[in-house]
Design an enzyme around this catalytic site. Sequence first.
Site, PDB file in Angstrom:
ATOM      1  N   ASP A 161      -0.832  -3.179  -0.836  1.00  9.81           N
ATOM      2  CA  ASP A 161       0.415  -3.147  -0.065  1.00  9.81           C
ATOM      3  C   ASP A 161       1.460  -2.216  -0.668  1.00  9.81           C
ATOM      4  OD1 ASP A 161      -0.709  -5.051   1.627  1.00  9.81           O
ATOM      5  OD2 ASP A 161       0.035  -6.704   0.400  1.00  9.81           O
ATOM      6  N   GLU A 162       1.015  -1.160  -1.308  1.00 11.41           N
ATOM      7  CA  GLU A 162       1.931  -0.210  -1.941  1.00 11.41           C
ATOM      8  C   GLU A 162       2.587   0.713  -0.916  1.00 11.41           C
ATOM      9  OE1 GLU A 162      -1.286  -0.516  -2.708  1.00 11.41           O
ATOM     10  OE2 GLU A 162      -1.504  -1.014  -4.836  1.00 11.41           O
ATOM     11  N   LYS A 188       0.232   2.488   1.276  1.00 12.70           N
ATOM     12  CA  LYS A 188      -0.818   3.517   1.396  1.00 12.70           C
ATOM     13  C   LYS A 188      -0.878   4.087   2.815  1.00 12.70           C
ATOM     14  CE  LYS A 188      -3.759   0.411   0.063  1.00 12.70           C
ATOM     15  NZ  LYS A 188      -2.839  -0.651  -0.339  1.00 12.70           N
ATOM     16  N   GLY A 189      -0.746   3.180   3.812  1.00 13.34           N
ATOM     17  CA  GLY A 189      -0.862   3.612   5.206  1.00 13.34           C
ATOM     18  C   GLY A 189       0.114   4.721   5.540  1.00 13.34           C
ATOM     19  N   ASN A 233      -9.417  -7.241   5.500  1.00 16.38           N
ATOM     20  CA  ASN A 233      -8.471  -7.832   4.546  1.00 16.38           C
ATOM     21  C   ASN A 233      -7.297  -6.869   4.341  1.00 16.38           C
ATOM     22  OD1 ASN A 233     -10.254  -6.025   3.311  1.00 16.38           O
ATOM     23  ND2 ASN A 233     -10.360  -7.125   1.367  1.00 16.38           N
ATOM     24  N   GLY A 258      -4.269  -4.315   5.430  1.00 17.47           N
ATOM     25  CA  GLY A 258      -3.306  -4.161   6.518  1.00 17.47           C
ATOM     26  C   GLY A 258      -2.429  -2.986   6.167  1.00 17.47           C
ATOM     27  N   HIS A 259      -2.626  -1.871   6.840  1.00 17.91           N
ATOM     28  CA  HIS A 259      -1.914  -0.638   6.509  1.00 17.91           C
ATOM     29  C   HIS A 259      -0.952  -0.297   7.641  1.00 17.91           C
ATOM     30  CE1 HIS A 259      -5.393   0.680   3.618  1.00 17.91           C
ATOM     31  NE2 HIS A 259      -4.880  -0.487   3.329  1.00 17.91           N
ATOM     32  N   GLN A 307      -6.660  -2.119  -0.495  1.00 24.48           N
ATOM     33  CA  GLN A 307      -6.259  -2.923  -1.658  1.00 24.48           C
ATOM     34  C   GLN A 307      -5.685  -2.001  -2.745  1.00 24.48           C
ATOM     35  OE1 GLN A 307      -9.809  -3.744  -0.379  1.00 24.48           O
ATOM     36  NE2 GLN A 307      -8.476  -4.698   1.108  1.00 24.48           N
ATOM     37  N   THR A 364      -2.023 -11.478   6.679  1.00 21.95           N
ATOM     38  CA  THR A 364      -1.979 -12.944   6.733  1.00 21.95           C
ATOM     39  C   THR A 364      -0.576 -13.507   6.932  1.00 21.95           C
ATOM     40  OG1 THR A 364      -1.746 -13.032   4.349  1.00 21.95           O
ATOM     41  CG2 THR A 364      -3.986 -13.170   5.201  1.00 21.95           C
ATOM     42  N   ARG A 371       4.821 -12.371  -0.131  1.00 20.17           N
ATOM     43  CA  ARG A 371       4.261 -11.728  -1.327  1.00 20.17           C
ATOM     44  C   ARG A 371       5.078 -12.125  -2.551  1.00 20.17           C
ATOM     45  NH1 ARG A 371       4.127  -6.057   1.854  1.00 20.17           N
ATOM     46  NH2 ARG A 371       2.262  -6.399   3.089  1.00 20.17           N
ATOM     47  N   LYS A 413       9.236   2.698  -1.203  1.00 22.95           N
ATOM     48  CA  LYS A 413      10.260   1.634  -1.132  1.00 22.95           C
ATOM     49  C   LYS A 413      11.383   1.792  -2.162  1.00 22.95           C
ATOM     50  CE  LYS A 413       9.145  -2.225   1.107  1.00 22.95           C
ATOM     51  NZ  LYS A 413       8.611  -3.549   1.468  1.00 22.95           N
ATOM     52  N   SER A 418       9.073   7.733  -1.005  1.00 24.32           N
ATOM     53  CA  SER A 418       9.469   7.329   0.338  1.00 24.32           C
ATOM     54  C   SER A 418      10.687   6.423   0.242  1.00 24.32           C
ATOM     55  CB  SER A 418       8.308   6.741   1.128  1.00 24.32           C
ATOM     56  OG  SER A 418       8.123   5.398   0.835  1.00 24.32           O
ATOM     57  N   VAL A 419      11.589   6.663   1.176  1.00 28.72           N
ATOM     58  CA  VAL A 419      12.903   6.004   1.126  1.00 28.72           C
ATOM     59  C   VAL A 419      13.148   5.162   2.382  1.00 28.72           C
ATOM     60  CG1 VAL A 419      13.951   7.675  -0.450  1.00 28.72           C
ATOM     61  CG2 VAL A 419      13.968   8.142   2.021  1.00 28.72           C
TER      62      VAL A 419
HETATM   63  P1  GDP Z   1      -0.429  -0.717   2.523  1.00 27.48           P
HETATM   64  O1  GDP Z   1      -1.344  -1.891   2.669  1.00 27.48           O
HETATM   65  O2  GDP Z   1      -0.491  -0.124   1.155  1.00 27.48           O
HETATM   66  O3  GDP Z   1      -0.629   0.343   3.585  1.00 27.48           O
HETATM   67  O4  GDP Z   1       1.036  -1.295   2.707  1.00 27.48           O
HETATM   68  P2  GDP Z   1       1.538  -2.326   3.842  1.00 27.48           P
HETATM   69  O5  GDP Z   1       1.612  -1.636   5.139  1.00 27.48           O
HETATM   70  O6  GDP Z   1       0.758  -3.593   3.781  1.00 27.48           O
HETATM   71  O7  GDP Z   1       2.975  -2.720   3.281  1.00 27.48           O
HETATM   72  C1  GDP Z   1       3.975  -1.767   3.081  1.00 27.48           C
HETATM   73  C2  GDP Z   1       5.184  -2.151   3.925  1.00 27.48           C
HETATM   74  O8  GDP Z   1       6.283  -1.402   3.478  1.00 27.48           O
HETATM   75  C3  GDP Z   1       5.016  -1.801   5.395  1.00 27.48           C
HETATM   76  O9  GDP Z   1       5.771  -2.696   6.167  1.00 27.48           O
HETATM   77  C4  GDP Z   1       5.617  -0.392   5.472  1.00 27.48           C
HETATM   78  O10 GDP Z   1       6.105  -0.065   6.763  1.00 27.48           O
HETATM   79  C5  GDP Z   1       6.759  -0.532   4.512  1.00 27.48           C
HETATM   80  N1  GDP Z   1       7.140   0.697   3.813  1.00 27.48           N
HETATM   81  C6  GDP Z   1       6.355   1.699   3.334  1.00 27.48           C
HETATM   82  N2  GDP Z   1       7.113   2.611   2.666  1.00 27.48           N
HETATM   83  C7  GDP Z   1       8.388   2.156   2.720  1.00 27.48           C
HETATM   84  C8  GDP Z   1       9.628   2.624   2.193  1.00 27.48           C
HETATM   85  O11 GDP Z   1       9.725   3.642   1.505  1.00 27.48           O
HETATM   86  N3  GDP Z   1      10.744   1.864   2.447  1.00 27.48           N
HETATM   87  C9  GDP Z   1      10.695   0.704   3.178  1.00 27.48           C
HETATM   88  N4  GDP Z   1      11.820   0.029   3.372  1.00 27.48           N
HETATM   89  N5  GDP Z   1       9.554   0.259   3.689  1.00 27.48           N
HETATM   90  C10 GDP Z   1       8.404   0.952   3.453  1.00 27.48           C
HETATM   91  P1  IMO Z   2      -4.106  -3.606   1.544  1.00 27.87           P
HETATM   92  O1  IMO Z   2      -5.206  -2.604   1.809  1.00 27.87           O
HETATM   93  C1  IMO Z   2      -2.861  -7.034  -0.856  1.00 27.87           C
HETATM   94  C2  IMO Z   2      -5.998  -9.890  -1.983  1.00 27.87           C
HETATM   95  C3  IMO Z   2      -5.966 -11.282  -1.390  1.00 27.87           C
HETATM   96  C4  IMO Z   2      -6.574 -12.083  -2.530  1.00 27.87           C
HETATM   97  C5  IMO Z   2      -7.645 -11.126  -3.071  1.00 27.87           C
HETATM   98  C6  IMO Z   2      -9.044 -11.408  -2.532  1.00 27.87           C
HETATM   99  O2  IMO Z   2      -3.286  -3.921   2.732  1.00 27.87           O
HETATM  100  O3  IMO Z   2      -3.322  -3.196   0.347  1.00 27.87           O
HETATM  101  P2  IMO Z   2     -10.213 -10.945  -0.175  1.00 27.87           P
HETATM  102  O4  IMO Z   2      -9.860 -11.442   1.194  1.00 27.87           O
HETATM  103  O5  IMO Z   2     -10.222  -9.468  -0.301  1.00 27.87           O
HETATM  104  O6  IMO Z   2     -11.458 -11.567  -0.719  1.00 27.87           O
HETATM  105  O7  IMO Z   2      -9.008 -11.505  -1.113  1.00 27.87           O
HETATM  106  O8  IMO Z   2      -7.238  -9.833  -2.690  1.00 27.87           O
HETATM  107  N1  IMO Z   2      -6.002  -8.783  -0.996  1.00 27.87           N
HETATM  108  C7  IMO Z   2      -4.947  -7.986  -0.770  1.00 27.87           C
HETATM  109  N2  IMO Z   2      -3.688  -8.020  -1.270  1.00 27.87           N
HETATM  110  N3  IMO Z   2      -3.222  -6.047  -0.006  1.00 27.87           N
HETATM  111  C8  IMO Z   2      -4.480  -5.997   0.486  1.00 27.87           C
HETATM  112  O9  IMO Z   2      -4.926  -4.962   1.230  1.00 27.87           O
HETATM  113  C9  IMO Z   2      -5.403  -7.011   0.136  1.00 27.87           C
HETATM  114  N4  IMO Z   2      -6.693  -7.267   0.448  1.00 27.87           N
HETATM  115  C10 IMO Z   2      -7.051  -8.339  -0.261  1.00 27.87           C
HETATM  116  O10 IMO Z   2      -4.642 -11.684  -1.106  1.00 27.87           O
HETATM  117  O11 IMO Z   2      -5.617 -12.257  -3.552  1.00 27.87           O
HETATM  118 MG    MG Z   3      -1.279  -3.911   3.239  1.00 23.78          MG
END
Ligand code: GDP
Ligand code: IMO
Ligand code: MG
Length: 430
Positions: free
Chosen positions: A13-14, A16-17, A38, A40-41, A223, A306, A310, A336, A418-419
């Site tokens: 959830d850094e 990446k998407g 698992n 979510g981007h 992940q 889910t 976090r 962020k 990213s801001v």
């Molecule tokens: P991923 O799994 O690494 O692709 O990340 P997620 O999509 O699960 O979670 C990142 C969340 O932060 C999403 O809701 C993005 O829209 C949001 N996001 C990404 N970059 C930034 C940023 O620079 N600032 C803010 N406020 N939100 C961001």
């Molecule tokens: P993205 O790609 C954050 C975590 C789960 C759990 C562990 C194992 O969006 O960054 P699993 O269902 O893979 O067997 O769960 O890994 N987990 C993630 N946490 N971002 C994800 O994906 C994750 N995918 C799995 O919360 O701790």
């Molecule tokens: Mg994610």
Amino acid sequence: MTLQVIVGAQWGDEGKGRIVDWFAAQANFSARFNGGDNAGHTVTVGKRIFKLHLIPSGIIHPQIVAILGNGMVINPATLFEEMDILRQAGISVSPERLRISFAAHLITPAHQALDKALEVARGRGNLGTTGRGIGPAYTDKASRRGLRLADMLAVDFCERIGNHVTEANRSLRMLGAAELEPGPVCEQFGEFARRLKPHIADTALELHAALQTGKTVLAEGAQGTLLDIDFGTYPFVTSSSTTAPGALTGLGLGLDAAREARVIGVVKAFQTRVGSGPFPTEVFEALALRLRGSGENPWDEYGTTTGRARRVGWLDGVLLKYAVRINGLRELAVTKLDILSGLENLRLCTAYRHDGKVLTDLPFGPAELEAFEPVYEDLPGWSEDVSALREWGQLPAAARNYLDRIARLAGVPVRLVSVGPEREQVVVHS
Ligand code: GDP
Ligand code: IMO
Ligand code: MG
């Protein structure tokens, strides 16, 4: 040939998407190499928010061909839902644009049921999985009884699915969980197979040809490094190789593809984790709420897959340095940064204290972190809103100082910041 690998440097959830979407503007192929739904981007384009679980985040750009690699585990039900959402948004997911490796593995309702039953059986020691059947699908793969996409092309596919459900029922029974009827699963997967057939291909061959002809391939990790099956906070990890070398095995590319690869680590400006496991720099109460957000904004720290809140904390520089080494990161994209605006004081973990010693490298990787106490460096924060800024020089001096310190700790430059969540809310460090 140009391979660009984008991986999470923390616990997922850094962002990446959104970083993949940014690079995809200049790429030809966007490929996922590990994990399944698992992940979510999130990609934000104006008012539209795309939450992608299986389809690579480059898909929004019309010139992109999207690849689901052999390293993935694919739940066709989620895939079709996602394809429908994209189609409704006017984004083509034709067989020419969406290619799926014949060697990727299938996730079935039996895998999902097993994932949930295993978590219940673990009780208080549960892993906090996403419940998507990821672990059981990779277990079947490693046990050499998994179902691959290629099985969908076989005349006896229904029988194979039936055998798989019967086999899984034995484990479900032992776990005291409800068993599944093979018939409806066979029927449903028969229909999935009919619809997926035109997408199934030797994607490794296609990517090889693309690289040979000078095309740009973007490999997108799911992940993050600290959830990697080998290098993460084992056993609180996922079941796949989330790190950059996994892009090679998960897409069927050889080492020659890596020679000139651009390897980018995505790092949130603070640290988050969803699910169980150690988190030395975790914070609680008011500060946690401040970093997490209350859930009003789409970017607040609640799971994309889910919806779980976090866990949040300060950026861990020791684990970041570890991620640089394990992935071979050459540069960082920090996301962020805007969330930190208004905090008077920022903390960075620069070392750990353990057994009376101060360490900047972990003796056995990040598995047994409970006994390690973070050593913090305090840095001044900034009050300015940075979300409208687009140039490095416009960023407040304290923000540049914070980013420079991260780069020094990591030993590689911060190239992108990213801001805000939207496509253009990016500062490029020249
Ligand atoms: P991923 O799994 O690494 O692709 O990340 P997620 O999509 O699960 O979670 C990142 C969340 O932060 C999403 O809701 C993005 O829209 C949001 N996001 C990404 N970059 C930034 C940023 O620079 N600032 C803010 N406020 N939100 C961001
Ligand atoms: P993205 O790609 C954050 C975590 C789960 C759990 C562990 C194992 O969006 O960054 P699993 O269902 O893979 O067997 O769960 O890994 N987990 C993630 N946490 N971002 C994800 O994906 C994750 N995918 C799995 O919360 O701790
Ligand atoms: Mg994610």
